[in-house]
Write a protein that holds these residues in place. Structure first.
Motif, PDB file in Angstrom:
ATOM      1  N   UNK B 352       0.834  -1.201   0.000  1.00  0.00           N
ATOM      2  CA  UNK B 352       0.000   0.000   0.000  1.00  0.00           C
ATOM      3  C   UNK B 352       0.868   1.251   0.000  1.00  0.00           C
ATOM      4  N   UNK B 353       1.851   1.230   0.899  1.00  0.00           N
ATOM      5  CA  UNK B 353       2.671   2.428   1.032  1.00  0.00           C
ATOM      6  C   UNK B 353       3.491   2.674  -0.228  1.00  0.00           C
ATOM      7  N   UNK B 354       3.943   1.590  -0.814  1.00  0.00           N
ATOM      8  CA  UNK B 354       4.784   1.708  -2.000  1.00  0.00           C
ATOM      9  C   UNK B 354       4.012   2.337  -3.157  1.00  0.00           C
ATOM     10  N   UNK B 355       2.745   1.930  -3.310  1.00  0.00           N
ATOM     11  CA  UNK B 355       1.993   2.421  -4.463  1.00  0.00           C
ATOM     12  C   UNK B 355       1.226   3.710  -4.188  1.00  0.00           C
ATOM     13  N   UNK B 356       0.924   3.975  -2.901  1.00  0.00           N
ATOM     14  CA  UNK B 356       0.143   5.189  -2.643  1.00  0.00           C
ATOM     15  C   UNK B 356       0.976   6.261  -1.958  1.00  0.00           C
ATOM     16  N   UNK B 357       2.144   5.884  -1.472  1.00  0.00           N
ATOM     17  CA  UNK B 357       3.014   6.866  -0.858  1.00  0.00           C
ATOM     18  C   UNK B 357       2.604   7.276   0.543  1.00  0.00           C
ATOM     19  N   UNK B 358       1.600   6.609   1.115  1.00  0.00           N
ATOM     20  CA  UNK B 358       1.213   6.979   2.476  1.00  0.00           C
ATOM     21  C   UNK B 358       0.845   5.728   3.257  1.00  0.00           C
ATOM     22  N   UNK B 359       0.986   5.815   4.585  1.00  0.00           N
ATOM     23  CA  UNK B 359       0.496   4.699   5.391  1.00  0.00           C
ATOM     24  C   UNK B 359      -0.536   5.200   6.386  1.00  0.00           C
ATOM     25  N   UNK B 360      -1.060   6.387   6.104  1.00  0.00           N
ATOM     26  CA  UNK B 360      -2.096   6.944   6.955  1.00  0.00           C
ATOM     27  C   UNK B 360      -3.412   6.234   6.651  1.00  0.00           C
ATOM     28  N   UNK B 361      -3.978   5.590   7.668  1.00  0.00           N
ATOM     29  CA  UNK B 361      -5.155   4.759   7.425  1.00  0.00           C
ATOM     30  C   UNK B 361      -6.304   5.586   6.849  1.00  0.00           C
ATOM     31  N   UNK B 448       0.993   7.112  -6.258  1.00  0.00           N
ATOM     32  CA  UNK B 448       2.300   7.696  -6.489  1.00  0.00           C
ATOM     33  C   UNK B 448       2.333   8.337  -7.884  1.00  0.00           C
ATOM     34  N   UNK B 449       3.017   9.447  -8.016  1.00  0.00           N
ATOM     35  CA  UNK B 449       3.060  10.269  -9.230  1.00  0.00           C
ATOM     36  C   UNK B 449       1.724  10.941  -9.500  1.00  0.00           C
ATOM     37  N   UNK B 450       0.893  11.066  -8.480  1.00  0.00           N
ATOM     38  CA  UNK B 450      -0.359  11.797  -8.613  1.00  0.00           C
ATOM     39  C   UNK B 450      -1.402  11.132  -9.481  1.00  0.00           C
ATOM     40  N   UNK B 451      -1.266   9.851  -9.749  1.00  0.00           N
ATOM     41  CA  UNK B 451      -2.254   9.192 -10.601  1.00  0.00           C
ATOM     42  C   UNK B 451      -3.480   8.803  -9.789  1.00  0.00           C
ATOM     43  N   UNK B 452      -4.602   8.658 -10.519  1.00  0.00           N
ATOM     44  CA  UNK B 452      -5.847   8.322  -9.827  1.00  0.00           C
ATOM     45  C   UNK B 452      -5.982   6.818  -9.633  1.00  0.00           C
ATOM     46  N   UNK B 453      -5.241   6.060 -10.415  1.00  0.00           N
ATOM     47  CA  UNK B 453      -5.306   4.602 -10.275  1.00  0.00           C
ATOM     48  C   UNK B 453      -3.912   4.053 -10.018  1.00  0.00           C
ATOM     49  N   UNK B 454      -3.830   3.015  -9.219  1.00  0.00           N
ATOM     50  CA  UNK B 454      -2.496   2.470  -8.940  1.00  0.00           C
ATOM     51  C   UNK B 454      -1.971   1.707 -10.152  1.00  0.00           C
ATOM     52  N   UNK B 455      -0.661   1.638 -10.221  1.00  0.00           N
ATOM     53  CA  UNK B 455      -0.086   0.759 -11.234  1.00  0.00           C
ATOM     54  C   UNK B 455      -0.317  -0.677 -10.796  1.00  0.00           C
ATOM     55  N   UNK B 456      -0.320  -1.636 -11.755  1.00  0.00           N
ATOM     56  CA  UNK B 456      -0.486  -3.023 -11.325  1.00  0.00           C
ATOM     57  C   UNK B 456       0.636  -3.428 -10.366  1.00  0.00           C
ATOM     58  N   UNK B 457       0.307  -4.233  -9.377  1.00  0.00           N
ATOM     59  CA  UNK B 457       1.295  -4.621  -8.367  1.00  0.00           C
ATOM     60  C   UNK B 457       2.336  -5.520  -9.012  1.00  0.00           C
ATOM     61  N   UNK B 458       3.582  -5.189  -8.761  1.00  0.00           N
ATOM     62  CA  UNK B 458       4.656  -5.983  -9.341  1.00  0.00           C
ATOM     63  C   UNK B 458       4.654  -7.394  -8.771  1.00  0.00           C
ATOM     64  N   UNK B 459       4.948  -8.348  -9.621  1.00  0.00           N
ATOM     65  CA  UNK B 459       4.943  -9.747  -9.181  1.00  0.00           C
ATOM     66  C   UNK B 459       6.004  -9.995  -8.119  1.00  0.00           C
ATOM     67  N   UNK B 460       7.091  -9.244  -8.177  1.00  0.00           N
ATOM     68  CA  UNK B 460       8.161  -9.399  -7.183  1.00  0.00           C
ATOM     69  C   UNK B 460       7.617  -9.174  -5.787  1.00  0.00           C
ATOM     70  N   UNK B 461       6.720  -8.206  -5.702  1.00  0.00           N
ATOM     71  CA  UNK B 461       6.180  -7.902  -4.387  1.00  0.00           C
ATOM     72  C   UNK B 461       4.987  -8.782  -4.076  1.00  0.00           C
TER      73      UNK B 461
END
Lengths: 491, 495
Positions: B352-361, B448-461
């Motif tokens: 969550x934090x990686x793709x949204x840049x926040x961990x604020x619930x 992250x990068x101000x987009x409205x939708x997250x990028x697809x989650x990387x398989x590595x993660x």
């Protein structure tokens, strides 16, 4: 293993297959999802009926399969007369709710998950009635809670549903934890998780341990039964839940608490040792009965009126159990069944009223009597039913509960108070009926006809109620056999 | 130097691998993903001898000649421990998943070159702590874990908060190791020896003071209340992968080294049991109550880690106080499930934090609709931690319950009531967190990068998260083989 024994897990496995199909079939429309749910749920009705003859012959049917051998835990199910009554009640209520849900607007979105969860809810209850292993019992017991919480959480009305479902979960889970502590105490003491074995041995426990266990079991199950003051989760959960879920919650899930009391403390410990609880159970029952009725009288939201009536009705059941007499307990079991039917009927009626008026405040509704003749008939029978009018079922069960109260010789005063308290039921039932169907027509604009898809299942339940009340024989016989486990063989 | 060299093979692979990896990566300018793969292969190389040790546990433990080093007074000596092998297998497995996860997680960091060697060294230190039979050597290896772990915590040193967390961890942990050093002084003064097997024979009041010092030191490193103050800062602000390793494995394994040392220094089992049970209650209460008011996802998980440390201590405490073997194995089982669930929780919170840049619930409300797969895994981890049946946590809860009720004593029952209260209170924060993922957001989440939708989650993660999710379910539905493993380890435990 006889073919009948192999058939037994079908009651849980076939609905489970339905759940899996629903989870996979993402694109199912509401009708398709509902029909899968109804078909797989009907197996849970057919199988016990098929097994009836065997049950009559053998007294109980047991299926067992090892699961976690190093913890002496197995996947064991047992069909006995006691479980049969609760199982059939629960399955019938679920089926009625599933059919009713077709005419209702909830569940248009994510229909497959909606019906999968309804099936799981019912599966949890069937498993609870059948489980013959304490570990398994608890898993089913929690499954029932979890599924209902999710149903309220996702499909409930308004943003308040988040808070309500949280409250419902935490309070009911508190009860479950007490039950869990008791289950594990038994498991640890005898080194076995099998309920049959535990029931056979439990009376060898020291007396004070028996008392403690009964106390905790009692509190734990009373949370599920929504006995005052542990009822606080009930009105909100019932009000916020979509109507089919409310029907199952009120008509079927509440009775699981009764089943738990009968299956655990009552079946395990000698009845003489439980005498200390008798008076307290009767008092709690009386308080619940009167409190529920008064709250039902004070409420304006029609769904809440019927919800509080559940608190009141559960009071009768606890009172019946508390008499610790055969007649009182038999009455309690019958009350569970009759209450389930009446409560399902009343909630169905409420659902129809809400759908035609889009109102829930009794002050804003009135004069519907002339407009919907079928609805008014169903409602009248439901209201008469809950007030204990002969020949409708509840009259029989209340009669037995009060008779048990007098039989027990513990306190005539309490019994008389309960009897008089039952008048309050008539008062709130008539207020409900009169307020909605008599007087000036409110609101002005009404749907021309009550939706047929809702009226037909309601009508069916009404007819079933009359039928059940007129022919109480088989139920009485089953309840008698079911109580054999507590009072020794009575046949 | 004499004895079986096999015993040091895993630790040598780790230490050698760490240095070699760093060297190669500097020379060849390896990319992050290649490093991640190399780390995974080194860890797999460690796992193989560990698993063969696991299979030979009866022979290794029975045969006292299977040790490595100099059995003389000041000599370094390594000896197998069954619990150590068990914990290290779990630790290596978790480290493998974390390294894979970091293959994407560190893609925005430039200092990944030091990250992987540090992970390997941390694990090597932990491994050494379990097999070391010499107090001074134990101290050194503890320091190794402390320093490498604090470097990992402060890995993103351009963030002030990370530096703060790393510094706090370093100071607090060093305080712990210093206390241990003090303990060593007392032991050495009294017995003139630092070999654990020799010390027990001449245990006296001074060695008891030494034992108390070790108790304190390990408690600090395990995050026992009231020495837990570093926990929320560290787990909350270290890279998620590191938090998963620290909270899931590293700090909790201290609770398994602590008894070995303290009992050999003359502490009785009852004393240890009482200590563990009393502080377990504190941990359970403080953890679950403080959890209620957290608005940062990983800070919430940190407080839940504190209450889980309490559960673990409770199981072990009953085991020591009442001499109940199955309470101890309940503790081991709990270690396994907590490692899996806690790591899962931190890793998916990290996604969550990686793709949204926040961990604020509150800013993540409704993210479940945008990232359904990760939300599912995170929900499973929270439900597992809450002890919902058919997930791993429930079996652990059942075992702890049955251990406490077998003891049947008032003390155990009081602790059990605290335990029940704690599980109930913690529901009050697990459930809202779980639910908020699916609520309708007040204002749209920006990724992250101000987009409205997250990028697809990387398989590595996602792969490690998926593996852990499956494990949580499998252990929950069919716990029999895992309980067998724990019982087997328990049978050959040497304390």
């Amino acid at each position: 293993m006889t073919p009948y024994e192999i058939l037994l897990p079908g009651i849980t496995i076939l609905p489970m297959i339905g759940v899996v199909v629903l989870l996979i079939w993402q694109k199912a429309t509401k009708k398709q999802a509902a029909s899968i749910a109804i078909i797989s749920e009907s197996f849970a009705l057919i199988i016990p009926i098929v097994l009836l003859a065997t049950l009559r012959r053998e007294g109980s049917i047991l299926f067992s399969m090892p699961w976690i051998p190093n913890m002496q835990i197995s996947f064991s199910l047992e069909l006995s007369w006691l479980s049969l009554i609760f199982l059939l009640t629960e399955v019938l209520v679920t089926l009625a709710a599933l059919i009713y849900s077709l005419g209702e607007e909830t569940g248009e979105k994510f229909s497959n998950y909606y019906y999968a969860l309804l099936l799981l809810f019912s599966l949890g209850m069937s498993g609870t009635t059948l489980a013959d292993d304490v570990f398994l019992f608890y898993i089913f017991w929690e499954l029932m809670l979890l599924a209902s919480v999710l149903l309220i959480l996702v499909w409930g009305h308004g943003e308040i549903r988040f808070r309500v479902s949280l409250k419902y979960f935490i309070i009911t889970h508190f009860g479950s934890l007490l039950v869990l502590a008791c289950l594990i105490t038994l498991y640890v003491n005898f080194g076995t998780a099998s309920l049959t074995a535990l029931i056979a041995q439990a009376s060898t426990l020291p007396l004070n341990m028996q008392i403690f266990l009964t106390l905790f079991f009692m509190i734990g199950f009373c949370v599920k039964m929504a006995i005052f003051p542990l009822h606080i989760w009930l009105p909100d959960a019932h009000t916020v839940a979509p109507m089919p879920v409310t029907i199952i919650l009120a008509a079927a899930m509440l009775s699981m608490g009764t089943f738990g009391i009968l299956r655990f403390p009552f079946a395990m410990f000698p009845i003489e040792n439980l005498q200390v609880f008798a008076i307290w159970m009767m008092i709690a029952g009386l308080v619940s009965e009167i409190y529920g009725a008064l709250m039902a009288l004070a409420e304006r939201d029609i769904k809440r009126i019927i919800a509080y009536s559940s608190v009141s009705q559960m009071g009768y059941i606890l009172f019946g159990l508390g008499t610790l007499t055969l007649r009182g307990m038999e009455g309690a079991i019958m009350h569970v069944v009759y209450h389930a039917i009446v409560k399902a009927l009343l909630f169905m009626v409420v659902g129809i009223i809400i759908s035609v008026t889009h109102e829930r405040d009794i002050e804003n509704i009135g004069g519907l009597g002339s407009k919907y003749p079928v609805l008014v008939t169903c409602a009248a029978i439901g209201v008469l039913g809950i007030s204990g009018m002969p020949p409708l079922g509840i009259f029989n069960s209340e009669w037995m509960i009060f008779a048990g109260g007098f039989d027990s010789g513990i306190s005539v005063v309490l019994t008389v108070m309960t009897l008089i308290g039952s008048l309050l039921t008539v008062v709130y039932a008539l207020r409900f009926f009169g307020g909605i169907f008599f007087g000036k027509q409110k609101p002005e604009s009404l749907a021309k006809q009550a939706p047929r898809s809702l009226v037909y299942p309601t009508l069916a339940v009404t007819i079933f109620l009359i039928f059940e009340g007129l022919i109480p024989g088989p139920l009485l016989d089953w309840a008698m056999r079911g109580l054999g486990i507590i009072f020794g063989s009575l046949q | 130097m004499s004895g079986s060299y096999a015993i040091v093979i895993p630790i040598s692979i780790l230490v050698g691998g760490a240095f070699l990896l760093y060297l190669i990566s500097r020379l060849l300018h390896l990319s992050n993903r290649v490093m991640s793969i190399l780390t995974v292969s080194i860890l797999l190389g460690t796992l193989i001898p560990l698993i063969s040790f696991y299979q030979q546990i009866p022979d290794l433990i029975k045969d006292s000649s299977v040790l490595f080093g100099d059995p003389g007074p000041g000599g370094i000596i390594y000896k197998h421990s069954a619990v150590g092998i068990f914990i290290l297998i779990i630790g290596s497995f978790i480290a493998i998943l974390i390294s894979l996860y970091s293959g994407e997680y560190l893609s925005r960091d430039s200092r990944y070159l030091v990250y992987y060697p540090l992970v390997l060294l941390t694990l090597a230190g932990l491994m050494g702590m379990f097999i070391s039979n010499n107090l001074f050597n134990l101290f050194l290896l503890t320091e190794l874990t402390t320093i490498t772990a604090s470097a990992l915590v402060a890995f993103r040193f351009h963030q002030v908060i990370a530096i703060k967390a790393g510094f706090k961890y370093l100071i607090m942990s060093s305080l712990g190791t210093m206390t241990m050093l003090l303990g060593i002084y007392f032991v050495y003064r009294s017995t003139g020896d630092m070999h654990l097997d020799h010390v027990l024979a001449s245990a006296d009041n001074l060695t008891l003071i030494g034992a108390a010092c070790f108790l304190l030191g390990f408690s600090l490193k395990a995050g026992v209340v009231p020495l837990h103050t570093w926990v929320p800062d560290v787990y909350g602000h270290a890279p998620s992968a590191v938090s998963g390793l620290l909270a899931g494995v590293l700090s909790k394994s201290m609770l398994f080294i602590m008894p070995v040392i303290c009992l050999r220094l003359g502490m009785t089992r009852v004393e240890l049991g009482v200590y563990l049970m009393i502080f377990a209650c504190l941990n359970m209460l403080v953890g679950s109550i403080r959890m209620l008011k957290q608005n940062l996802l990983r800070r919430l998980l940190s407080f839940s880690a504190i209450s889980q440390t309490g559960y673990l201590m409770f199981g072990l405490g009953i085991g020591f106080y009442y001499e109940l073997d199955h309470a101890y194995s309940a503790g081991l089982f709990l270690f396994l499930v907590i490692a899996v669930m806690k790591c899962l929780a931190f890793l998916s919170a990290g996604i969550y934090q990686f793709y949204s840049g926040t961990q604020d619930i509150d800013k993540l409300i409704g993210i479940g609709k945008q990232m359904p797969r990760n939300a599912f895994c995170f929900s499973i981890s929270l439900a597992g931690l809450a002890g919902i049946p058919l997930l791993a946590g429930f079996t652990g809860k059942w075992l702890i319950f049955s251990a406490a009720l077998t003891a049947g004593d008032l003390f155990a029952l009081i602790c059990l009531i605290v335990f029940m209260a704690s599980t109930l209170i913690s529901l009050g924060s697990y459930l809202p967190t779980l639910v908020k993922q699916y609520q309708t957001p007040v204002k749209p989440i920006t990724f992250i990068d101000g987009e409205a939708h997250p990028r697809p989650i990387s398989l590595w993660m996602f792969l490690p998260v998926a593996v852990l999710t499956i494990l949580v379910v499998i252990i929950g539905v069919y716990p029999a083989p895992w309980i067998n493993v724990v019982d087997y380890v328990m049978r050959w435990m040497s304390i």
